[in-house]
Design an enzyme around this catalytic site. Structure first.
Site, PDB file in Angstrom:
ATOM      1  N   LYS A   1      35.789  86.752  74.004  1.00 53.15           N
ATOM      2  CA  LYS A   1      36.762  86.659  72.867  1.00 53.15           C
ATOM      3  C   LYS A   1      36.340  86.745  71.353  1.00 53.15           C
ATOM      4  O   LYS A   1      36.627  87.184  70.415  1.00 53.15           O
ATOM      5  CB  LYS A   1      37.579  85.329  73.109  1.00 53.15           C
ATOM      6  CG  LYS A   1      38.571  84.787  71.829  1.00 53.15           C
ATOM      7  CD  LYS A   1      39.084  83.685  72.246  1.00 53.15           C
ATOM      8  CE  LYS A   1      38.635  82.338  71.783  1.00 53.15           C
ATOM      9  NZ  LYS A   1      38.389  81.902  70.435  1.00 53.15           N
ATOM     10  N   ASN A   2      35.028  85.784  71.387  1.00 52.72           N
ATOM     11  CA  ASN A   2      34.599  85.602  69.921  1.00 52.72           C
ATOM     12  C   ASN A   2      33.834  86.555  69.520  1.00 52.72           C
ATOM     13  O   ASN A   2      33.347  86.491  68.508  1.00 52.72           O
ATOM     14  CB  ASN A   2      34.013  84.290  69.573  1.00 52.72           C
ATOM     15  CG  ASN A   2      34.956  83.073  69.899  1.00 52.72           C
ATOM     16  OD1 ASN A   2      35.993  83.115  69.722  1.00 52.72           O
ATOM     17  ND2 ASN A   2      34.341  81.994  69.953  1.00 52.72           N
TER      18      ASN A   2
ATOM     19  N   CYS B   1      44.010  72.752  61.547  1.00 47.19           N
ATOM     20  CA  CYS B   1      43.675  73.219  62.872  1.00 47.19           C
ATOM     21  C   CYS B   1      43.554  71.989  63.893  1.00 47.19           C
ATOM     22  O   CYS B   1      42.958  70.926  63.204  1.00 47.19           O
ATOM     23  CB  CYS B   1      42.277  74.084  62.752  1.00 47.19           C
ATOM     24  SG  CYS B   1      41.572  74.426  64.212  1.00 47.19           S
TER      25      CYS B   1
ATOM     26  N   ARG C   1      38.290  72.296  59.156  1.00 52.77           N
ATOM     27  CA  ARG C   1      37.928  73.539  59.235  1.00 52.77           C
ATOM     28  C   ARG C   1      38.222  74.526  57.667  1.00 52.77           C
ATOM     29  O   ARG C   1      38.915  75.379  57.781  1.00 52.77           O
ATOM     30  CB  ARG C   1      38.581  74.492  60.148  1.00 52.77           C
ATOM     31  CG  ARG C   1      38.059  73.848  61.644  1.00 52.77           C
ATOM     32  CD  ARG C   1      38.524  74.827  62.734  1.00 52.77           C
ATOM     33  NE  ARG C   1      37.650  75.955  62.880  1.00 52.77           N
ATOM     34  CZ  ARG C   1      38.150  76.864  63.939  1.00 52.77           C
ATOM     35  NH1 ARG C   1      39.024  76.516  64.910  1.00 52.77           N
ATOM     36  NH2 ARG C   1      37.220  77.680  64.338  1.00 52.77           N
ATOM     37  N   PRO C   2      37.434  74.321  56.559  1.00 49.29           N
ATOM     38  CA  PRO C   2      37.708  74.849  55.426  1.00 49.29           C
ATOM     39  C   PRO C   2      37.102  76.246  55.465  1.00 49.29           C
ATOM     40  O   PRO C   2      36.278  76.504  56.329  1.00 49.29           O
ATOM     41  CB  PRO C   2      36.870  73.934  54.476  1.00 49.29           C
ATOM     42  CG  PRO C   2      35.837  73.282  55.158  1.00 49.29           C
ATOM     43  CD  PRO C   2      36.345  73.075  56.563  1.00 49.29           C
TER      44      PRO C   2
ATOM     45  N   ASP D   1      31.938  74.743  72.045  1.00 46.79           N
ATOM     46  CA  ASP D   1      32.764  75.398  72.868  1.00 46.79           C
ATOM     47  C   ASP D   1      32.750  74.951  74.156  1.00 46.79           C
ATOM     48  O   ASP D   1      33.570  75.537  75.012  1.00 46.79           O
ATOM     49  CB  ASP D   1      33.005  76.828  72.550  1.00 46.79           C
ATOM     50  CG  ASP D   1      33.493  77.377  71.278  1.00 46.79           C
ATOM     51  OD1 ASP D   1      34.012  76.510  70.682  1.00 46.79           O
ATOM     52  OD2 ASP D   1      33.385  78.514  70.830  1.00 46.79           O
TER      53      ASP D   1
ATOM     54  N   ARG E   1      45.186  81.812  75.373  1.00 49.49           N
ATOM     55  CA  ARG E   1      44.495  82.481  74.096  1.00 49.49           C
ATOM     56  C   ARG E   1      43.057  82.737  74.522  1.00 49.49           C
ATOM     57  O   ARG E   1      42.451  83.899  73.873  1.00 49.49           O
ATOM     58  CB  ARG E   1      44.296  81.551  73.009  1.00 49.49           C
ATOM     59  CG  ARG E   1      45.768  81.001  72.428  1.00 49.49           C
ATOM     60  CD  ARG E   1      45.658  80.227  71.361  1.00 49.49           C
ATOM     61  NE  ARG E   1      45.015  81.089  70.120  1.00 49.49           N
ATOM     62  CZ  ARG E   1      45.024  80.498  69.012  1.00 49.49           C
ATOM     63  NH1 ARG E   1      45.548  79.432  68.520  1.00 49.49           N
ATOM     64  NH2 ARG E   1      44.592  81.298  68.065  1.00 49.49           N
TER      65      ARG E   1
HETATM   66  N1  EPU Z   1      32.635  75.058  57.598  1.00 48.92           N
HETATM   67  C1  EPU Z   1      32.769  74.736  56.220  1.00 48.92           C
HETATM   68  N2  EPU Z   1      33.004  75.880  55.640  1.00 48.92           N
HETATM   69  C2  EPU Z   1      33.424  77.282  55.775  1.00 48.92           C
HETATM   70  C3  EPU Z   1      33.211  77.545  56.975  1.00 48.92           C
HETATM   71  C4  EPU Z   1      32.796  76.470  58.159  1.00 48.92           C
HETATM   72  O1  EPU Z   1      32.695  73.488  56.110  1.00 48.92           O
HETATM   73  O2  EPU Z   1      33.594  77.760  54.907  1.00 48.92           O
HETATM   74  C5  EPU Z   1      32.167  74.106  58.612  1.00 48.92           C
HETATM   75  C6  EPU Z   1      33.359  73.982  59.680  1.00 48.92           C
HETATM   76  O3  EPU Z   1      34.428  73.216  59.398  1.00 48.92           O
HETATM   77  C7  EPU Z   1      32.623  73.410  61.078  1.00 48.92           C
HETATM   78  C8  EPU Z   1      31.365  74.232  60.805  1.00 48.92           C
HETATM   79  O4  EPU Z   1      31.000  74.600  59.333  1.00 48.92           O
HETATM   80  O5  EPU Z   1      32.371  72.012  60.891  1.00 48.92           O
HETATM   81  C9  EPU Z   1      31.084  75.380  61.720  1.00 48.92           C
HETATM   82  O6  EPU Z   1      32.285  76.345  61.639  1.00 48.92           O
HETATM   83  P1  EPU Z   1      32.137  77.926  61.879  1.00 48.92           P
HETATM   84  O7  EPU Z   1      32.533  78.481  60.511  1.00 48.92           O
HETATM   85  O8  EPU Z   1      30.620  78.056  62.515  1.00 48.92           O
HETATM   86  O9  EPU Z   1      33.038  78.134  63.136  1.00 48.92           O
HETATM   87  P2  EPU Z   1      34.366  79.288  62.972  1.00 48.92           P
HETATM   88  O10 EPU Z   1      33.608  80.531  62.723  1.00 48.92           O
HETATM   89  O11 EPU Z   1      35.598  79.009  62.182  1.00 48.92           O
HETATM   90  C10 EPU Z   1      33.719  80.305  65.464  1.00 48.92           C
HETATM   91  C11 EPU Z   1      34.250  80.374  66.648  1.00 48.92           C
HETATM   92  C12 EPU Z   1      34.888  78.924  67.245  1.00 48.92           C
HETATM   93  C13 EPU Z   1      33.404  78.169  67.357  1.00 48.92           C
HETATM   94  C14 EPU Z   1      32.683  77.915  66.105  1.00 48.92           C
HETATM   95  C15 EPU Z   1      31.378  77.386  66.138  1.00 48.92           C
HETATM   96  C16 EPU Z   1      35.488  82.370  66.727  1.00 48.92           C
HETATM   97  C17 EPU Z   1      36.674  83.278  66.444  1.00 48.92           C
HETATM   98  N3  EPU Z   1      35.429  80.959  66.540  1.00 48.92           N
HETATM   99  O12 EPU Z   1      34.535  79.479  64.576  1.00 48.92           O
HETATM  100  O13 EPU Z   1      35.363  79.131  68.392  1.00 48.92           O
HETATM  101  O14 EPU Z   1      33.617  76.826  67.823  1.00 48.92           O
HETATM  102  O15 EPU Z   1      32.096  79.268  65.495  1.00 48.92           O
HETATM  103  O16 EPU Z   1      30.378  77.848  67.123  1.00 48.92           O
HETATM  104  O17 EPU Z   1      34.334  82.906  66.766  1.00 48.92           O
HETATM  105  C18 EPU Z   1      36.816  78.875  70.253  1.00 48.92           C
HETATM  106  O18 EPU Z   1      36.578  79.598  70.580  1.00 48.92           O
HETATM  107  O19 EPU Z   1      37.428  77.737  71.103  1.00 48.92           O
HETATM  108  C19 EPU Z   1      36.278  78.353  68.990  1.00 48.92           C
HETATM  109  C20 EPU Z   1      36.719  77.221  68.032  1.00 48.92           C
END
Ligand code: EPU
Length: 429
Positions: free
Chosen positions: A22-23, A126, A131-132, A316, A408
């Site tokens: 998915k990701n 969320c 999740r900013p 995850d 999902r």
């Molecule tokens: N973060 C910030 N600011 C930002 C972006 C992220 O503070 O601008 C923080 C987040 O709040 C979090 C950390 O950085 O505490 C890591 O977040 P990341 O950006 O890595 O997560 P994401 O890209 O939103 C993806 C996956 C998630 C998975 C995370 C971590 C997808 C579509 N989503 O999310 O998958 O948990 O990486 O590996 O790829 C899931 O599939 O159930 C899922 C939540």
């Protein structure tokens, strides 16, 4: 609303085919916005999130054609999507759509890179934390985008195109890294990303973009260097197998006992997860066909685990591991370092008879001899599937409500488990 009924106590035996990730699929579909030509994706899982992203891309004028089945293909073979963003008719991603799937915020990067402007709703809250998106916005600014935030929308402009630059992420972010790579692919000059995410899905997207004509080096390491190009073309790409689905079913087998081949699963995408499952007492062997997981006789051993960015233990899989540890012979500790509030499964596992104490980011789990079935529900995908794992080992019947969360991210979950002997069925309505 559909529900899933599980009667626990059966061991699992057989083969579970692992679907495309998915990701990886979601950012790959978004990357189609970078080119006028057609991107063909194979091994795409049939998931609610994929359907929703099709709608979101459709809103920008993207045509998505789902390829038909070829002779000899089973129901488990992934779909083939032909995605064409020949003409982008709208550079706005509205709140109604982005709020339903956070990853759709990432369209901001290809839209501003190719069209010079994008207006994308902030995704909002969320279930697993605040999740900013500040780091995604920082990355675009570093590439010369002018950013304005107004009325819940982020406006990004780069009338004369984006320019390469240096992006240093203060923390590892998967979405930030995807965004930076997509934007930099069409920027003028060189971009260097420091402290980039290493997740295999980043490498998969970079491999696809390189096939489309991008010049990305170092994906899969913490330093990624991108030489911008003026145009990208079409390509055909096969999505990597889903490492989280693989780890989830491996934990299910560790929980119930049995012997299952996770067909197409790749150990190199999940070494930290597999090491922990082996520590818990399951035998893991990687074969050409996939990953074989067995647990016969011995009980479940307790573990101490801290979630971390790849190659560490994935957040995850944290909820699923916690479900497994509810039946361990002793005390386990699981620390969640990626998301501040990813423990919604705890109270529901407690309803099944688990003994879990939460202290900030740390959960202490005292293994119990028996879990007892009950009605449960969860508000996030991984939390929901952890309840399924617990239910497979609980005495009596568990009804998992709000199954749309499972849909999902898990393709035909009940069919895959039932084929291995689980007493699990979907109740529609
Ligand atoms: N973060 C910030 N600011 C930002 C972006 C992220 O503070 O601008 C923080 C987040 O709040 C979090 C950390 O950085 O505490 C890591 O977040 P990341 O950006 O890595 O997560 P994401 O890209 O939103 C993806 C996956 C998630 C998975 C995370 C971590 C997808 C579509 N989503 O999310 O998958 O948990 O990486 O590996 O790829 C899931 O599939 O159930 C899922 C939540």
């Amino acid at each position: 609303m559909d529900r899933i009924r599980i009667t626990g106590g059966r061991t699992l035996h057989g083969t579970i085919p692992i679907s495309g990730a998915k990701n990886a699929t979601l950012p790959l579909m978004i990357a189609s916005l970078l080119t006028e030509e057609t991107l063909i994706l194979d091994n795409v899982p049939r998931l609610a999130d994929v359907g929703l992203l099709q709608r979101i891309l459709g809103n920008h004028g993207v045509d998505v054609m789902v390829g038909g089945k070829r002779p000899g293909e089973s129901a488990y073979d992934g779909q083939t999507l032909h995605i064409s963003a020949a003409r982008i008719i709208d550079t706005t991603a509205p709140y109604e759509l982005v709020s339903r799937m956070r990853a759709s915020f990432w369209v901001i990067a290809p839209l501003v890179a190719r069209m010079g402007e994008a207006k994308v709703s902030l995704p909002g809250g969320c279930a697993i934390g605040t999740r900013p998106v500040d780091l995604l916005i920082m990355a675009l600014e570093r590439l010369g985008a002018e950013i304005e935030i107004d009325g819940g929308y982020v406006m990004a402009r780069a009338r004369n195109g984006l320019k390469g630059g240096e992006i240093v992420f203060p923390r590892v972010t998967v979405g930030g890294t995807h965004t930076a790579i997509m934007a930099a692919a069409l920027a003028q000059g060189t971009t260097v990303i420091e402290n980039a995410a290493h997740e295999p899905e980043i490498k998969d997207v970079a491999d696809c973009l390189n096939r489309m004509g991008a010049r990305i080096g170092g994906a899969g390491t913490s330093r990624i260097v991108i030489e911008g190009v003026s145009k990208l073309g079409g390509a055909r790409h096969r999505v990597i197998p889903d490492r989280i689905e693989t780890g989830t079913y491996a934990m299910a087998v560790a929980m119930t006992g049995g012997d299952v081949l996770l067909e197409n699963g790749r150990a190199d995408l999940l070494q930290a997860g597999l090491d922990v499952i082996a520590q818990a007492g399951a035998e893991i062997s990687a074969t050409n066909a996939g990953i074989r997981v067995t647990r016969n006789g011995a009980g479940i051993a307790p573990v101490e685990v801290v979630t971390a960015p790849f190659p560490g233990f994935p957040t995850d899989l944290q909820a699923q591991l916690m479900a497994l540890m509810t039946r361990a012979r002793g005390t386990s500790r699981i620390t969640e370092t990626i998301f501040e509030n990813r423990f919604m499964h705890v109270q529901e596992l407690v309803r099944l008879g688990a003994h879990i104490q939460l202290d900030g980011e740390r959960a202490t789990i005292e293994g119990v001899r028996r879990l007892q079935g009950a009605p449960v529900m969860a508000t996030d995908l991984r939390a929901s599937v952890s309840l399924v794992i617990a239910a497979l080992a609980a005495e009596g019947e568990t009804m998992v409500n709000r199954v749309y969360h499972l849909d999902r991210g898990f393709e035909r979950l009940e069919d895959k488990l039932a084929a291995c002997g689980a007493a699990i069925e979907r109740i529609s309505g």
